[in-house]
Structures are given as structure tokens and as C-alpha cells.
Design a protein around this motif. Structure first.
Motif, PDB file in Angstrom:
ATOM      1  N   ALA A   5       0.754  -1.267   0.082  1.00  0.00           N
ATOM      2  CA  ALA A   5       0.177   0.058  -0.024  1.00  0.00           C
ATOM      3  C   ALA A   5       0.750   1.220   0.039  1.00  0.00           C
ATOM      4  O   ALA A   5       0.579   2.269  -0.560  1.00  0.00           O
ATOM      5  CB  ALA A   5      -1.026  -0.068   1.151  1.00  0.00           C
ATOM      6  N   GLU A   6       1.972   1.083   0.651  1.00  0.00           N
ATOM      7  CA  GLU A   6       2.884   2.328   0.709  1.00  0.00           C
ATOM      8  C   GLU A   6       3.479   2.579  -0.689  1.00  0.00           C
ATOM      9  O   GLU A   6       3.566   3.751  -0.961  1.00  0.00           O
ATOM     10  CB  GLU A   6       4.046   2.054   1.783  1.00  0.00           C
ATOM     11  N   THR A   7       3.842   1.689  -1.237  1.00  0.00           N
ATOM     12  CA  THR A   7       4.323   1.692  -2.726  1.00  0.00           C
ATOM     13  C   THR A   7       3.195   2.331  -3.751  1.00  0.00           C
ATOM     14  O   THR A   7       3.799   3.049  -4.316  1.00  0.00           O
ATOM     15  CB  THR A   7       4.823   0.201  -3.110  1.00  0.00           C
ATOM     16  N   ARG A   8       2.015   1.663  -3.363  1.00  0.00           N
ATOM     17  CA  ARG A   8       1.094   2.389  -4.452  1.00  0.00           C
ATOM     18  C   ARG A   8       0.832   3.794  -4.063  1.00  0.00           C
ATOM     19  O   ARG A   8       0.930   4.624  -5.124  1.00  0.00           O
ATOM     20  CB  ARG A   8      -0.319   1.489  -4.280  1.00  0.00           C
ATOM     21  N   ARG A   9       0.884   4.121  -2.844  1.00  0.00           N
ATOM     22  CA  ARG A   9       0.601   5.462  -2.449  1.00  0.00           C
ATOM     23  C   ARG A   9       2.028   6.370  -2.980  1.00  0.00           C
ATOM     24  O   ARG A   9       1.687   7.467  -3.835  1.00  0.00           O
ATOM     25  CB  ARG A   9       0.782   5.523  -0.818  1.00  0.00           C
ATOM     26  N   GLN A  10       3.242   5.789  -2.915  1.00  0.00           N
ATOM     27  CA  GLN A  10       4.131   6.721  -3.504  1.00  0.00           C
ATOM     28  C   GLN A  10       4.161   6.721  -5.023  1.00  0.00           C
ATOM     29  O   GLN A  10       4.359   7.841  -5.514  1.00  0.00           O
ATOM     30  CB  GLN A  10       5.679   5.633  -2.914  1.00  0.00           C
ATOM     31  N   VAL A  11       3.692   5.584  -5.843  1.00  0.00           N
ATOM     32  CA  VAL A  11       3.801   5.782  -7.095  1.00  0.00           C
ATOM     33  C   VAL A  11       2.495   6.782  -7.611  1.00  0.00           C
ATOM     34  O   VAL A  11       2.783   7.652  -8.510  1.00  0.00           O
ATOM     35  CB  VAL A  11       3.365   4.311  -7.652  1.00  0.00           C
ATOM     36  N   LEU A  14       3.517  10.392  -7.063  1.00  0.00           N
ATOM     37  CA  LEU A  14       4.566  10.787  -7.961  1.00  0.00           C
ATOM     38  C   LEU A  14       4.214  10.987  -9.235  1.00  0.00           C
ATOM     39  O   LEU A  14       4.230  11.892 -10.060  1.00  0.00           O
ATOM     40  CB  LEU A  14       5.696   9.611  -8.075  1.00  0.00           C
ATOM     41  N   ALA A  15       3.002  10.130  -9.552  1.00  0.00           N
ATOM     42  CA  ALA A  15       2.325  10.284 -10.873  1.00  0.00           C
ATOM     43  C   ALA A  15       1.758  11.571 -10.833  1.00  0.00           C
ATOM     44  O   ALA A  15       1.463  12.212 -11.973  1.00  0.00           O
ATOM     45  CB  ALA A  15       1.632   8.986 -11.221  1.00  0.00           C
ATOM     46  N   TRP A  16       0.910  11.899  -9.987  1.00  0.00           N
ATOM     47  CA  TRP A  16      -0.002  12.968  -9.851  1.00  0.00           C
ATOM     48  C   TRP A  16       1.043  14.206  -9.999  1.00  0.00           C
ATOM     49  O   TRP A  16       0.515  15.205 -10.719  1.00  0.00           O
ATOM     50  CB  TRP A  16      -0.891  12.894  -8.670  1.00  0.00           C
ATOM     51  N   SER A  17       1.949  14.218  -9.233  1.00  0.00           N
ATOM     52  CA  SER A  17       2.901  15.480  -9.246  1.00  0.00           C
ATOM     53  C   SER A  17       3.477  15.595 -10.693  1.00  0.00           C
ATOM     54  O   SER A  17       3.751  16.819 -11.213  1.00  0.00           O
ATOM     55  CB  SER A  17       4.156  15.480  -8.211  1.00  0.00           C
ATOM     56  N   LEU A  18       3.925  14.481 -11.408  1.00  0.00           N
ATOM     57  CA  LEU A  18       4.533  14.527 -12.726  1.00  0.00           C
ATOM     58  C   LEU A  18       3.672  14.917 -13.639  1.00  0.00           C
ATOM     59  O   LEU A  18       3.427  15.903 -14.597  1.00  0.00           O
ATOM     60  CB  LEU A  18       4.968  13.300 -13.112  1.00  0.00           C
ATOM     61  N   TYR A  19       2.086  14.483 -13.367  1.00  0.00           N
ATOM     62  CA  TYR A  19       1.192  14.913 -14.460  1.00  0.00           C
ATOM     63  C   TYR A  19       0.896  16.578 -14.086  1.00  0.00           C
ATOM     64  O   TYR A  19       0.774  17.259 -15.214  1.00  0.00           O
ATOM     65  CB  TYR A  19      -0.160  14.227 -14.028  1.00  0.00           C
ATOM     66  N   TRP A  39       5.995   4.356 -12.147  1.00  0.00           N
ATOM     67  CA  TRP A  39       6.310   2.929 -11.844  1.00  0.00           C
ATOM     68  C   TRP A  39       7.827   2.783 -12.122  1.00  0.00           C
ATOM     69  O   TRP A  39       8.296   1.959 -11.541  1.00  0.00           O
ATOM     70  CB  TRP A  39       5.439   2.026 -12.393  1.00  0.00           C
ATOM     71  N   ARG A  40       8.199   3.180 -13.350  1.00  0.00           N
ATOM     72  CA  ARG A  40       9.634   2.949 -13.813  1.00  0.00           C
ATOM     73  C   ARG A  40      10.523   3.499 -12.656  1.00  0.00           C
ATOM     74  O   ARG A  40      11.715   2.899 -12.369  1.00  0.00           O
ATOM     75  CB  ARG A  40      10.002   3.576 -15.080  1.00  0.00           C
ATOM     76  N   TRP A  41      10.213   4.780 -12.036  1.00  0.00           N
ATOM     77  CA  TRP A  41      11.182   5.286 -11.143  1.00  0.00           C
ATOM     78  C   TRP A  41      11.273   4.599  -9.772  1.00  0.00           C
ATOM     79  O   TRP A  41      12.371   4.209  -9.269  1.00  0.00           O
ATOM     80  CB  TRP A  41      10.487   6.767 -10.937  1.00  0.00           C
ATOM     81  N   ILE A  42       9.898   4.023  -9.523  1.00  0.00           N
ATOM     82  CA  ILE A  42      10.147   3.410  -7.967  1.00  0.00           C
ATOM     83  C   ILE A  42      10.483   1.881  -8.341  1.00  0.00           C
ATOM     84  O   ILE A  42      11.346   1.490  -7.412  1.00  0.00           O
ATOM     85  CB  ILE A  42       8.477   3.008  -7.695  1.00  0.00           C
ATOM     86  N   LYS A  43      10.368   1.258  -9.320  1.00  0.00           N
ATOM     87  CA  LYS A  43      11.030  -0.040  -9.770  1.00  0.00           C
ATOM     88  C   LYS A  43      12.606   0.114  -9.719  1.00  0.00           C
ATOM     89  O   LYS A  43      13.301  -0.869  -9.598  1.00  0.00           O
ATOM     90  CB  LYS A  43      10.627  -0.561 -10.835  1.00  0.00           C
ATOM     91  N   ASN A  44      13.073   1.132 -10.154  1.00  0.00           N
ATOM     92  CA  ASN A  44      14.561   1.366 -10.604  1.00  0.00           C
ATOM     93  C   ASN A  44      15.088   2.149  -9.215  1.00  0.00           C
ATOM     94  O   ASN A  44      16.313   2.373  -9.316  1.00  0.00           O
ATOM     95  CB  ASN A  44      14.829   2.279 -11.592  1.00  0.00           C
ATOM     96  N   THR A  45      14.484   2.203  -7.967  1.00  0.00           N
ATOM     97  CA  THR A  45      15.280   2.655  -6.890  1.00  0.00           C
ATOM     98  C   THR A  45      16.292   1.976  -6.553  1.00  0.00           C
ATOM     99  O   THR A  45      17.319   2.561  -6.003  1.00  0.00           O
ATOM    100  CB  THR A  45      14.228   2.871  -5.832  1.00  0.00           C
TER     101      THR A  45
END
Length: 100
Positions: A5-11, A14-19, A39-45
Motif C-alpha cells: 500500500a505504501e508503494t502504491r501510495r508513493q507511485v 509521484l504520478a500525480w505530481s508529474l502530471y 512505476w519505472r522510477w519506483i522499480k529502479n530505486t
């Protein structure tokens, strides 16, 4: 909150701020594109952390303290003068009283 849930929240944050950062402009970003990028950013952390230089991954936390970024024009104009602290305090009070 679970890790998933924390990962989904971060994604989503981040997506909303990018948009929101690129809503206006010649080529506005779609939310789907922003979500894919998040999602790419979080996966490559983990890969980014592993590629960081050794000094950036130090064991002890490093704290940097910066001074104030604001420089009062009153204080600058009185720098080096005798009784500058008293004059700066008086001028600062007058300035703040005028701003009310």
C-alpha cells in the motif's frame, strides 16, 4: 500501512505530481504516461541506490545546516558600522510597523 500500500501510495503521488507539472504546455503529459514513468522510477530505486557513489551511501547520517537565504537590506546597509545592531533593530521595527 503495508509495504504494498505504501508503494502504491508513493507511485500515485509521484504520478500525480508529474502530471500536474506538465498539464499546460505544448505537449502536455497524459496521466497514463505519468503513471508509467512513476512505476519505472519506483522499480529502479534499488538500481539507483546501488549505482550511487560510496560517499553518498555512508553509514552515518550526514546533516548539513545552511544559514538563512534571506538577507535584510537594512542589515546589509549597516554592515561594518558602529552600533549596527541597534540601528538595524530600530530600522527593522520601523519597517515591520510600516508593513502592518
Amino acid at each position: 500501512m503495508t509495504a504494498a500500500a505504501e508503494t502504491r501510495r508513493q507511485v500515485m503521488l509521484l504520478a500525480w505530481s508529474l502530471y500536474r507539472a506538465e498539464v499546460r504546455g505544448p505537449n502536455p503529459r497524459t496521466f497514463a504516461d505519468a503513471l508509467a514513468g512513476a512505476w519505472r522510477w519506483i522499480k529502479n530505486t534499488a538500481a539507483r541506490v546501488a549505482a550511487a557513489p560510496r560517499w553518498a551511501k555512508g553509514a552515518q547520517p550526514r546533516h548539513v545546516s545552511f544559514g538563512s537565504m534571506l538577507a535584510s537590506p537594512i542589515r546589509r546597509s549597516l554592515a561594518g558600522q558602529a552600533y549596527a545592531g541597534v540601528n538595524a533593530a530600530r530600522a527593522g521595527y520601523v519597517t515591520s510597523a510600516l508593513g502592518r
